[in-house]
Design a protein around this motif. Structure first.
Motif, PDB file in Angstrom:
ATOM      1  N   UNK A   1       0.816  -1.198   0.000  1.00  4.16           N
ATOM      2  CA  UNK A   1       0.000   0.000   0.000  1.00  4.16           C
ATOM      3  C   UNK A   1       0.855   1.255   0.000  1.00  4.16           C
ATOM      4  N   UNK A   2       0.227   2.373   0.335  1.00  2.00           N
ATOM      5  CA  UNK A   2       0.899   3.666   0.238  1.00  2.00           C
ATOM      6  C   UNK A   2       1.708   4.024   1.463  1.00  2.00           C
ATOM      7  N   UNK A   3       2.748   3.253   1.770  1.00  4.16           N
ATOM      8  CA  UNK A   3       3.634   3.577   2.893  1.00  4.16           C
ATOM      9  C   UNK A   3       4.660   4.594   2.412  1.00  4.16           C
ATOM     10  N   UNK A   4       4.615   5.777   2.969  1.00  3.32           N
ATOM     11  CA  UNK A   4       5.541   6.830   2.582  1.00  3.32           C
ATOM     12  C   UNK A   4       6.642   7.038   3.619  1.00  3.32           C
ATOM     13  N   UNK A   5       7.613   7.842   3.260  1.00  2.03           N
ATOM     14  CA  UNK A   5       8.682   8.321   4.138  1.00  2.03           C
ATOM     15  C   UNK A   5       9.738   7.275   4.482  1.00  2.03           C
ATOM     16  N   UNK A   6       9.519   5.980   4.200  1.00  2.31           N
ATOM     17  CA  UNK A   6      10.558   4.995   4.485  1.00  2.31           C
ATOM     18  C   UNK A   6      11.779   5.270   3.620  1.00  2.31           C
ATOM     19  N   UNK A   7      11.559   5.577   2.348  1.00  2.26           N
ATOM     20  CA  UNK A   7      12.659   5.882   1.449  1.00  2.26           C
ATOM     21  C   UNK A   7      13.328   7.203   1.742  1.00  2.26           C
ATOM     22  N   UNK A   8      12.678   8.047   2.530  1.00  2.00           N
ATOM     23  CA  UNK A   8      13.270   9.325   2.914  1.00  2.00           C
ATOM     24  C   UNK A   8      14.064   9.192   4.204  1.00  2.00           C
ATOM     25  N   UNK A   9      13.447   8.596   5.220  1.00  2.42           N
ATOM     26  CA  UNK A   9      14.071   8.542   6.540  1.00  2.42           C
ATOM     27  C   UNK A   9      15.182   7.499   6.596  1.00  2.42           C
ATOM     28  N   UNK A  10      14.930   6.316   6.010  1.00  2.00           N
ATOM     29  CA  UNK A  10      15.905   5.233   6.097  1.00  2.00           C
ATOM     30  C   UNK A  10      17.310   5.637   5.665  1.00  2.00           C
ATOM     31  N   UNK A  11      17.485   6.192   4.456  1.00  2.00           N
ATOM     32  CA  UNK A  11      18.839   6.589   4.031  1.00  2.00           C
ATOM     33  C   UNK A  11      19.451   7.680   4.901  1.00  2.00           C
ATOM     34  N   UNK A  12      18.630   8.607   5.401  1.00  2.00           N
ATOM     35  CA  UNK A  12      19.183   9.681   6.234  1.00  2.00           C
ATOM     36  C   UNK A  12      19.694   9.142   7.563  1.00  2.00           C
TER      37      UNK A  12
ATOM     38  N   UNK B   1      20.636   6.045   8.100  1.00  2.00           N
ATOM     39  CA  UNK B   1      21.797   5.217   7.774  1.00  2.00           C
ATOM     40  C   UNK B   1      23.028   6.075   7.501  1.00  2.00           C
ATOM     41  N   UNK B   2      22.838   7.196   6.829  1.00  3.33           N
ATOM     42  CA  UNK B   2      23.973   8.079   6.522  1.00  3.33           C
ATOM     43  C   UNK B   2      24.597   8.632   7.795  1.00  3.33           C
ATOM     44  N   UNK B   3      23.768   8.910   8.790  1.00  5.32           N
ATOM     45  CA  UNK B   3      24.308   9.392  10.065  1.00  5.32           C
ATOM     46  C   UNK B   3      25.067   8.288  10.803  1.00  5.32           C
ATOM     47  N   UNK B   4      24.682   7.046  10.564  1.00  9.50           N
ATOM     48  CA  UNK B   4      25.293   5.927  11.278  1.00  9.50           C
ATOM     49  C   UNK B   4      26.585   5.446  10.632  1.00  9.50           C
ATOM     50  N   UNK B   5      26.627   5.383   9.288  1.00 10.92           N
ATOM     51  CA  UNK B   5      27.774   4.763   8.612  1.00 10.92           C
ATOM     52  C   UNK B   5      28.489   5.689   7.643  1.00 10.92           C
ATOM     53  N   UNK B   6      27.975   6.899   7.412  1.00 16.24           N
ATOM     54  CA  UNK B   6      28.647   7.804   6.498  1.00 16.24           C
ATOM     55  C   UNK B   6      28.090   7.734   5.082  1.00 16.24           C
TER      56      UNK B   6
ATOM     57  N   UNK C   1      26.422   2.458   3.059  1.00 15.66           N
ATOM     58  CA  UNK C   1      25.164   3.187   3.157  1.00 15.66           C
ATOM     59  C   UNK C   1      23.979   2.375   2.644  1.00 15.66           C
ATOM     60  N   UNK C   2      24.150   1.678   1.520  1.00 12.80           N
ATOM     61  CA  UNK C   2      23.040   0.922   0.939  1.00 12.80           C
ATOM     62  C   UNK C   2      22.569  -0.220   1.849  1.00 12.80           C
ATOM     63  N   UNK C   3      23.464  -1.107   2.321  1.00 15.60           N
ATOM     64  CA  UNK C   3      22.967  -2.147   3.237  1.00 15.60           C
ATOM     65  C   UNK C   3      22.448  -1.597   4.554  1.00 15.60           C
ATOM     66  N   UNK C   4      23.055  -0.516   5.051  1.00 19.46           N
ATOM     67  CA  UNK C   4      22.543   0.087   6.289  1.00 19.46           C
ATOM     68  C   UNK C   4      21.147   0.658   6.074  1.00 19.46           C
TER      69      UNK C   4
END
Length: 344
Positions: free
Chosen positions: A269-280, A282-287, A293-296
Motif C-alpha cells: 500500500x501507500x507507505x511513505x517516508x521509508x525511502x526518505x528517513x531510512x537513508x538519512x 543510515x547516513x548518520x550511522x555509517x557515512x 550506506x546501501x545495506x545500512x
C-alpha cells in the motif's frame, strides 16, 4: 605485487560500520520475535517456540504460520526495498528530499495496482503474481515522466525542479485515484481506503513469493553498483572524466530503484517516508559511502516497517492502525526538518 592497505582510520571506520550493521540486525531479530508474539490473540514466547518446532496446536500454527510470519517477512522485504530505492534516488538526483513516495512514484505504482484490483473480478493466484509487474509498469511510467520534465540537456537533473515536479505529478495521480474510488463498489472501496493508508494487505505466502524475486535480484544488483554511485555523486563532469557512462548508469540505477519501489507498493500500500528517513538515518550511522550506506539503509528500512506494523497491531487492539500511518507520524515532522535545513 603490492596490495593497497587501508589506513588505520579506514579500518576503524570499517569496524564501526560492521558493529552498526550487527546492531541493526539484532534489533530486527528482536522486533521479529516480538512481532510473532503481538496480536489480538497473544502467543507467549514459549508457545511461539513450541509452535515453530511443530509442537503447537492447530490454532497456534494457523496464527503463526498463515498470518503472522508472512506479514513479518513482507514487512522486512518492503522496508529494505523502499529504503534502498530512496537511497538510490537521493544519490542519483543529489537531492536529500528525494523519495519514491514524495516524488509520486509510489502513487503511480499504486494507481495501476488499484485499477487492476478494482476491475479484475478474480482473486486467484495468477493476479497476485502479476501485481508487482503491474506496479513496476506504473512506477516506471511515472518516473519517466518526472525525470524527463526535470532533466535539462546541459545541466542534468535539477534537484529543485525534480522535487516540485514529483509533488505535482503525485497530486495529479492522487486526484485520479480519488476519481477511481468513486466508481467502485462499496466493498472494494473499503479495501482501497485501507490500502491508501499504508496497510500491509498482502499477508500470505503467495505475496511473499511474488515480491521475493524482485528484492532478491534488485537489492544485490544495487549493492554491486555502490562504487558507481560514489562516482556519480561527484557530479556528471567529474564522473565522466573518471570514465563513467553517466547517462547509461543513471538509467540503469533509476530502473532498479523504480522496480524496488513499485514491487513493494504492490503488497504494502501507500507507505511513505521509508525511502526518505531510512537513508538519512543510515547516513548518520555509517557515512556517505554507498558500500556501507546501501545495506545500512536496507536494515534501517526493515526495522522501521516491522516496528511500525507491530505498533499498529498493538496500540488499538482489536483494531489495527495501518503501518503507513505510524511511519507518517514519524516521517512528516522529519520531512519538515529536512526541508527547513535545505533552505538554510
Amino acid at each position: 605485487m603490492q596490495l593497497n592497505k587501508m589506513s588505520p582510520e579506514e579500518k576503524q571506520k570499517q569496524k564501526q560500520n560492521m558493529m552498526v550493521m550487527i546492531t541493526l540486525g539484532l534489533l530486527i531479530a528482536i522486533a521479529f520475535v516480538t512481532s510473532m508474539n503481538t496480536g489480538f490473540i497473544r502467543l507467549s514466547p514459549l508457545d511461539t517456540l513450541r509452535t515453530l518446532f511443530g509442537g503447537g496446536t492447530a490454532k497456534e500454527e494457523l496464527i503463526l504460520f498463515d498470518f503472522r510470519l508472512p506479514r513479518i517477512v513482507i514487512s522486512i522485504l518492503i522496508g529494505a526495498g523502499l529504503a534502498v530505492s530512496g537511497c538510490v534516488m537521493q544519490g542519483m538526483s543529489r537531492n536529500a528530499l528525494a523519495d519514491p513516495g514524495i516524488l509520486g512514484i509510489n502513487a503511480g505504482a499504486g494507481l495501476v495496482v488499484l485499477m487492476f484490483v478494482a476491475f479484475y473480478p478474480s482473486t486467484g493466484a495468477a493476479p497476485v503474481f502479476m501485481l508487482p509487474v503491474l506496479a513496476w509498469i506504473g512506477a516506471g511510467l511515472t518516473a519517466a515522466l518526472i525525470f524527463s520534465l526535470s532533466y535539462k540537456r546541459h545541466r542534468g537533473l535539477m534537484p529543485t525542479r525534480l522535487l516540485l515536479t514529483g509533488v505535482a505529478v503525485a497530486a495529479g495521480i492522487s486526484a485520479a485515484t480519488i476519481v477511481l474510488t468513486l466508481r467502485i463498489s462499496p466493498d472494494k472501496y473499503q479495501f482501497v481506503a485501507t490500502w491508501m493508508a499504508g496497510s500491509i494487505w498482502g499477508t500470505n505466502w503467495k505475496f511473499v513469493l511474488a515480491l521475493l524475486p524482485f528484492i532478491a535480484i534488485l537489492l544485490p544488483f544495487v549493492f554491486y553498483k555502490a562504487r558507481t554511485m560514489n562516482v556519480l555523486n561527484l557530479g556528471e563532469t567529474t564522473a565522466t572524466g573518471l570514465g563513467a557512462r553517466v547517462s547509461r548508469e543513471q538509467i540503469i540505477l533509476l530502473a532498479a530503484a523504480v522496480g524496488l519501489a513499485g514491487s513493494c507498493v504492490a503488497v504494502s500500500g501507500g507507505i511513505g517516508f521509508v525511502g526518505l528517513i531510512g537513508p538519512h538515518v543510515a547516513r548518520r550511522l555509517v557515512g556517505p559511502k554507498h558500500q556501507a550506506l546501501l545495506p545500512a539503509s536496507a536494515l534501517v528500512g526493515s526495522l522501521m516497517v516491522i516496528v511500525a506494523d507491530m505498533l499498529g497491531r498493538l496500540i488499538l487492539q482489536p483494531s489495527e492502525i495501518p503501518a503507513g500511518i505510524i511511519v507518517a507520524i514519524i516521517g512528516a515532522p522529519y520531512f519538515l526538518y529536512l526541508l527547513a535545513r535545505s533552505r538554510a
